[in-house]
Write a protein that holds these residues in place. Structure first.
Motif, PDB file in Angstrom:
ATOM      1  N   ASP A   1       0.770  -1.140  -0.189  1.00  0.00           N
ATOM      2  CA  ASP A   1       0.049   0.007  -0.152  1.00  0.00           C
ATOM      3  C   ASP A   1       0.706   1.207   0.148  1.00  0.00           C
ATOM      4  O   ASP A   1       2.206   1.246  -0.047  1.00  0.00           O
ATOM      5  CB  ASP A   1      -1.063   0.051   1.284  1.00  0.00           C
ATOM      6  CG  ASP A   1      -1.884  -0.904   1.093  1.00  0.00           C
ATOM      7  OD1 ASP A   1      -2.033  -1.546   0.018  1.00  0.00           O
ATOM      8  OD2 ASP A   1      -2.717  -1.288   2.037  1.00  0.00           O
ATOM      9  N   SER A   2       0.174   2.428  -0.111  1.00  0.00           N
ATOM     10  CA  SER A   2       1.130   3.652  -0.161  1.00  0.00           C
ATOM     11  C   SER A   2       0.165   4.749   0.340  1.00  0.00           C
ATOM     12  O   SER A   2      -1.003   4.610   0.639  1.00  0.00           O
ATOM     13  CB  SER A   2       1.388   4.064  -1.696  1.00  0.00           C
ATOM     14  OG  SER A   2       0.325   4.082  -2.592  1.00  0.00           O
ATOM     15  N   HIS A   3       0.740   5.936   0.368  1.00  0.00           N
ATOM     16  CA  HIS A   3       0.039   7.214   0.804  1.00  0.00           C
ATOM     17  C   HIS A   3       0.604   8.447  -0.086  1.00  0.00           C
ATOM     18  O   HIS A   3       1.605   8.489   0.107  1.00  0.00           O
ATOM     19  CB  HIS A   3      -0.035   7.546   2.287  1.00  0.00           C
ATOM     20  CG  HIS A   3      -0.570   8.859   2.568  1.00  0.00           C
ATOM     21  ND1 HIS A   3      -1.980   8.935   2.725  1.00  0.00           N
ATOM     22  CD2 HIS A   3       0.005  10.090   3.059  1.00  0.00           C
ATOM     23  CE1 HIS A   3      -2.198  10.172   2.859  1.00  0.00           C
ATOM     24  NE2 HIS A   3      -1.069  10.856   3.131  1.00  0.00           N
TER      25      HIS A   3
ATOM     26  N   VAL B   1       3.877   2.557   2.268  1.00  0.00           N
ATOM     27  CA  VAL B   1       3.496   2.127   3.657  1.00  0.00           C
ATOM     28  C   VAL B   1       4.080   0.869   4.060  1.00  0.00           C
ATOM     29  O   VAL B   1       4.091  -0.224   3.163  1.00  0.00           O
ATOM     30  CB  VAL B   1       1.968   1.965   3.452  1.00  0.00           C
ATOM     31  CG1 VAL B   1       1.476   1.226   5.018  1.00  0.00           C
ATOM     32  CG2 VAL B   1       1.104   3.193   3.236  1.00  0.00           C
TER      33      VAL B   1
ATOM     34  N   VAL C   1      -0.226   4.992  12.930  1.00  0.00           N
ATOM     35  CA  VAL C   1       0.856   5.202  11.947  1.00  0.00           C
ATOM     36  C   VAL C   1       1.859   6.125  12.283  1.00  0.00           C
ATOM     37  O   VAL C   1       1.623   7.202  13.274  1.00  0.00           O
ATOM     38  CB  VAL C   1       0.239   5.749  10.520  1.00  0.00           C
ATOM     39  CG1 VAL C   1      -0.406   7.041  10.664  1.00  0.00           C
ATOM     40  CG2 VAL C   1       1.296   5.751   9.601  1.00  0.00           C
TER      41      VAL C   1
ATOM     42  N   LEU D   1      -5.063   5.451   3.963  1.00  0.00           N
ATOM     43  CA  LEU D   1      -4.046   4.760   2.965  1.00  0.00           C
ATOM     44  C   LEU D   1      -4.599   4.536   1.544  1.00  0.00           C
ATOM     45  O   LEU D   1      -5.829   4.306   1.678  1.00  0.00           O
ATOM     46  CB  LEU D   1      -3.559   3.647   3.713  1.00  0.00           C
ATOM     47  CG  LEU D   1      -2.819   3.951   5.062  1.00  0.00           C
ATOM     48  CD1 LEU D   1      -2.379   2.634   5.567  1.00  0.00           C
ATOM     49  CD2 LEU D   1      -1.965   5.026   5.079  1.00  0.00           C
TER      50      LEU D   1
ATOM     51  N   LEU E   1       5.737   5.327   5.531  1.00  0.00           N
ATOM     52  CA  LEU E   1       4.904   5.180   6.625  1.00  0.00           C
ATOM     53  C   LEU E   1       4.729   3.966   7.297  1.00  0.00           C
ATOM     54  O   LEU E   1       4.688   2.975   6.603  1.00  0.00           O
ATOM     55  CB  LEU E   1       3.331   5.839   6.141  1.00  0.00           C
ATOM     56  CG  LEU E   1       3.260   7.081   5.526  1.00  0.00           C
ATOM     57  CD1 LEU E   1       3.709   6.858   4.179  1.00  0.00           C
ATOM     58  CD2 LEU E   1       1.712   7.601   5.522  1.00  0.00           C
TER      59      LEU E   1
ATOM     60  N   VAL F   1       3.253   1.137   9.662  1.00  0.00           N
ATOM     61  CA  VAL F   1       1.969   0.783  10.509  1.00  0.00           C
ATOM     62  C   VAL F   1       2.229  -0.696  10.938  1.00  0.00           C
ATOM     63  O   VAL F   1       3.054  -1.366  10.515  1.00  0.00           O
ATOM     64  CB  VAL F   1       0.664   0.660   9.516  1.00  0.00           C
ATOM     65  CG1 VAL F   1       0.715   2.226   8.940  1.00  0.00           C
ATOM     66  CG2 VAL F   1       0.849  -0.224   8.485  1.00  0.00           C
TER      67      VAL F   1
END
Length: 428
Positions: A106-108, A113, A150, A170, A208, A210
């Motif tokens: 995943d990413s932001h 992430v 996060v 996210l 990021l 998590v």
């Protein structure tokens, strides 16, 4: 003091302004050359220590550089994931002291992430085994309270102005550049920023972090990389599901003894459950640097050219002054100075100017380094060394002095050729 040295110093003092400008030009070029060399070596050392204190990086079977790129630098994607059962078996090996899993996907807003555990903040080291520090807040907590917490890297927080307590969403997948569009959002399950890491100059600054359970939680109503039609599970209900990770992208390993690293590596590479690769991060970082470090050589070549320009200026100043000094040189010849002494006079003058330029260049280098080191460390994570010149830097200084001595041959040979009659003749 011999007559040649005495005359050289007197001649330089008589032409102090031109000599000072020449020394300054040489000093600036020497400071640039040594500065590039020092930054190049420090950058290489910092790059090689992007990950320190980690004995092995484990992932699905692939090339060593590719595994390092996606697991440490978060560049590219894994060919396959590693099952959680395999990770548990690797962690249970008697030689393994600690294991930190890493899950990507995943990413932001274009930043990766990284799903992991709280052990990441305890065991991740960079540079000279330096631990990550928090500029604000804390690490994410475990289940159940820290499910949607996060921790931001320094660059992410600075780029978007995030602070502790803000809520962010996210994105699914890693498409889109920084700040660009994403494939889909997990908008129904926002995360709360609980910590911001201090800048380290590592890929962590752009990530990021998590918990692994948090990544599982935002995908409980997804299947095959897409939301399940008609299924919507809110954040208040996801804790009822089994959020244990099914697979991860890679893992960082620390061993009880460094002597066991090759034995553990062979055992993991021959793991019968699934094809795995275990790489030595230090050796692979050096291999990666050999692929991407061509720019440092080009920069060093440019700074060497700057030094040559500075020495050319030195020669130009000395040659230009010969027209005014022909009578002076002729008088020296008339007083008994031989051609060799006239030659030595010009050579010593050039050498003294170059030596003064090298000393001043060193002073400029250390002064600029002392001023820039805190900023480079805080903003870019580059640890600039301010110790005594290394053997390579002494070699560069010797090369500059040698080149100046060779360059001095041009005006010295011209002075050598001036005859006594030519020097005493008044030209109209």
């Amino acid at each position: 003091m011999t007559p040649v040295w005495h005359l050289s110093l007197a001649s330089i003092a008589n032409r102090r302004l031109a000599a000072l400008l020449t020394v300054l030009a040489v000093a600036l070029s020497v400071a640039l050359l040594l500065g590039v060399e020092r930054v190049r070596n420090d950058a290489r050392a910092g790059f090689a220590q992007t990950l320190s204190g980690t004995d092995l990086v484990v992932g699905a079977r692939t090339g060593a550089v590719q595994l390092l790129l996606y697991s440490v630098f978060h560049i590219g994607d894994a060919t396959n994931n590693v099952s959680w059962a395999s990770i548990e078996e690797v962690a249970a090996l008697p030689q393994v002291a600690w294991l930190v899993p890493i899950a990507l996907g995943d990413s932001h807003r274009g930043h990766r992430v990284v799903g992991t555990t709280a052990a990441f903040f305890e065991h991740y080291r960079y540079g000279e085994r330096r631990a990550l520090r928090f500029a604000a807040g804390r690490a994410f907590a475990g289940m159940p309270g820290g499910l949607f917490e996060v921790v931001l890297g320094a660059e992410v927080a600075a780029r978007f102005g995030y602070r502790v307590g803000e809520r962010i969403v996210l994105n699914h997948g890693s498409t889109g550049g920084v700040g660009g569009p994403a494939f889909a959002e997990h908008g129904d399950k926002p995360f709360t920023v609980v910590g911001v890491l201090a800048r380290s100059g590592t890929p962590v600054d752009r990530a990021l972090l998590v918990g692994l359970e948090g990544l599982e939680a935002i995908h409980v109503d997804w299947q095959g990389g897409a939301p399940i039609p008609g299924v919507k599970i809110g954040p208040e209900h996801v804790r009822k599901f089994d959020l244990a990770p099914k697979s991860v992208t890679a893992a960082l390993l620390g061993l009880d003894s460094r002597t066991a690293v090759f034995r553990v590596q062979r055992r993991i590479n021959a793991y019968p459950g699934e094809p795995l690769s275990a790489i030595l991060p230090g050796a692979t970082l050096q291999e990666l640097w050999s692929l991407v470090g061509m720019a440092e050589k080009a920069l060093l070549a440019v700074s060497a050219l700057v030094v040559m320009v500075g020495l050319a200026g030195l020669v130009a100043v000395v040659v230009a002054s010969l027209g005014e000094r022909r009578r002076e040189l002729a008088i020296l010849r008339a007083l008994g100075a031989g051609p060799g002494q006239v030659f030595a006079l010009l050579a010593v003058e050039s050498l003294l100017l170059a030596l003064a330029g090298c000393v001043l260049g060193l002073a400029l280098l250390y002064g600029a380094g002392a001023l820039a080191a805190p900023w480079l460390s805080a903003r870019h994570g580059l640890q600039l060394s301010l110790g005594l010149p290394s053997a390579g830097e002494w070699g560069l200084l010797a090369a500059v002095l040698g080149a100046s001595l060779l360059a001095s041959l041009v005006p010295a040979l011209r002075a050598y050729r001036y005859s006594l009659a030519d020097g005493m003749t008044i030209r109209i």
